[in-house]
Design a protein around this motif. Structure first.
Motif, PDB file in Angstrom:
ATOM      1  N   LEU A  29       1.208  41.619  21.851  1.00  0.00           N
ATOM      2  CA  LEU A  29       0.441  42.715  22.435  1.00  0.00           C
ATOM      3  C   LEU A  29      -1.043  42.379  22.557  1.00  0.00           C
ATOM      4  N   VAL A  30      -1.582  41.720  21.546  1.00  0.00           N
ATOM      5  CA  VAL A  30      -3.001  41.341  21.585  1.00  0.00           C
ATOM      6  C   VAL A  30      -3.259  40.360  22.719  1.00  0.00           C
ATOM      7  N   TYR A  31      -2.401  39.371  22.864  1.00  0.00           N
ATOM      8  CA  TYR A  31      -2.580  38.384  23.929  1.00  0.00           C
ATOM      9  C   TYR A  31      -2.429  39.024  25.305  1.00  0.00           C
ATOM     10  N   THR A  32      -1.415  39.862  25.463  1.00  0.00           N
ATOM     11  CA  THR A  32      -1.194  40.512  26.750  1.00  0.00           C
ATOM     12  C   THR A  32      -2.343  41.444  27.111  1.00  0.00           C
ATOM     13  N   LEU A  61      -8.629  32.248  25.156  1.00  0.00           N
ATOM     14  CA  LEU A  61      -7.585  32.911  24.375  1.00  0.00           C
ATOM     15  C   LEU A  61      -6.619  31.934  23.718  1.00  0.00           C
ATOM     16  N   SER A  62      -7.094  30.756  23.363  1.00  0.00           N
ATOM     17  CA  SER A  62      -6.193  29.755  22.778  1.00  0.00           C
ATOM     18  C   SER A  62      -5.661  30.187  21.409  1.00  0.00           C
ATOM     19  N   LYS A  63      -6.481  30.828  20.595  1.00  0.00           N
ATOM     20  CA  LYS A  63      -6.015  31.274  19.273  1.00  0.00           C
ATOM     21  C   LYS A  63      -4.942  32.346  19.410  1.00  0.00           C
ATOM     22  N   GLN A  64      -5.169  33.290  20.316  1.00  0.00           N
ATOM     23  CA  GLN A  64      -4.189  34.348  20.529  1.00  0.00           C
ATOM     24  C   GLN A  64      -2.893  33.780  21.106  1.00  0.00           C
TER      25      GLN A  64
END
Length: 76
Positions: free
Chosen positions: A5-8, A53-56
């Motif tokens: 959800l965080v990445y999206t 957003l590589s970490k996510q």
């Protein structure tokens, strides 16, 4: 489920910010057609998300692979 959800949400937010900035700069850059504005925003936000957003993305892939690798319960 949370990393997905965080990445999206981050991807959608980045796209909205990109399209907003390009909409403000559209007369300067020559993007007058709405479809071209959307396509350029999609491309820029995709490249930016790859970097920002590589970490996510890593957290999401770990979450998904853990879910896939989890043993299934046996039905008797």
């Amino acid at each position: 489920m949370r990393p997905v959800l965080v990445y999206t949400a981050s991807r959608i937010g980045l796209f909205i910010v990109t399209i907003g900035v390009l909409w403000l700069l559209a007369p300067l850059v020559g993007l007058t057609h709405p479809l071209s504005l959307i396509l350029v925003s999609f491309l820029i936000s995709g490249i930016a998300s790859y970097v920002l957003l590589s970490k996510q993305r890593d957290a999401m892939s770990v979450r998904i692979s853990d879910k896939i690798d989890r043993p299934k319960p046996q039905d008797d």
